[in-house]
Design a protein around this motif. Sequence first.
Motif: not given
Length: 490
Positions: A300-315, A328-338
């Motif tokens: 989970f730490d390896r995957v999370a670090t890779a996703a952050r490095g790919a520019g996936l910010s926020g929740p 594994w998949t990592v998805t941004q889940v910020d549903n408020t605008w933008p």
Amino acid sequence: MSLTELSGAATPEPSTSAEPPARPARRASPFGALLLRLHFYAGILVAPFLVTAALTGLAFTITPQLDQVLYGDQLTVAQVGDRPVSLAEQVGAARNAHPEGSITAVQPGEGDQTTRVTFSLPELGENQHTVYINPYTAESQGQLTTWFGSTPATTWLDDLHRHLHLGAVGENYSELAASWLWVLALGGVVLWWRRRSAARATARHLLVPDLSAGKGVRRTRGWHATTGIWLTVGLLFLSATGLTWSRYAGANFSAGLDALNARTPVISTSLLADPVVPDETGGGHHGAPGAGGVVESAAFDRVATAARGAGLSGPVEIAPAAEPGSAWTVTQVDNTWPVAKDRVAVDPSGGEVTARSDFADWPLLAKLSGLGIQAHMGILFGPINQILLAAITLGLLCVIVWGYRMWWQRRPTRTDRRALAGTPPARGGVRGLPHWALLIGVPVVLTVGWALPLFGLTLLAFLVIDVVVGAVSRRRRPAEAPTSPAPAGS
């Protein structure tokens, strides 16, 4: 808008002492007469479903605040620390608190939000168990039975709004309400426009009730109509977005998205090699999470670090692969605008990003559908979205009440003609339509009825019943009555 007629008077209205004598009613056009009768009967029959949908939807708008009141101890931490501990430690604490089940998703906590570790069990069906971990201390703050991340209270209110806890059968109520809401809203706008145009009123009078009218049906109609005008855009939005995930119309909508290749893109999770997935003690093989196995917490730490490095910010939400040998998949889940809905696929063994899907690249219809659903649920614009939804639903309830009040105000009050409600608009609009209108209108109605099956079936039932009632009433009419038979149908 909904309910009773807003067009030219098809039946006389009782005058009151406070109102001037009414001018002679102008002869309504066949189109106006048809729309008036449809608006009247559809409003009366569909209004109970709309009231139910409005009340349950109004209750659903407060779910974010309700969740905080009921589940604040699970959802938030009392004190925000300097930095969170590793995800491996947090996931391990969740596994200790919930030894059974497969980890299907992990949403790392940010700020005062707890980390949510979701477990699936076969006996739960669509539901899951979510364990809430303090990200700064790795202590469990409890667990709840959730439905795709929703708390029990939100799930209960969502089911109430969608199908009244009656399952598939109950879904018909909400689809029926959504199927007719746009018809009533647009029909009311046309009828009010026709009435105000005949009175040579200015555009301002379309949006402001005529307060100079005395007490009675005219004043009630003014509030009913102008409030409906203000609500029209919101009602059309709720109707359209509600239909997108309904039972029958929603299936047609999904088929249309497939035909147009406008679905949410599927991210590839395939890997060239079948990676070894060690267990939590550092050796051996385990089945996929979806098959009841466990996964390596350190991944989970390896995957999370890779996703952050790919520019996936926020929740974000981390989902382990459903089967061995997949990313594994990592998805941004910020549903408020933008909104932020970018996704990446990551090889859990080495932490390499293997695929990417950005929200900006989604088809337009997929974007609009997703954003519409979030706005319908009161999430897209935060508290402002909740307030707007509450205002629309309260306004709709007022329009419905005023509609029924008009029906009652128009009732005959003479001793020899007394009745509990007003007389419905005269039938016969269909037969008065020109041939070109029928040639255009019939195919359009059939197409809409096919796309919105519950609308089509109920409209057909209304027409059949109206024709039968008209035929029976003509048969019962005394032979000596000096009136020509009115055409059946509406």
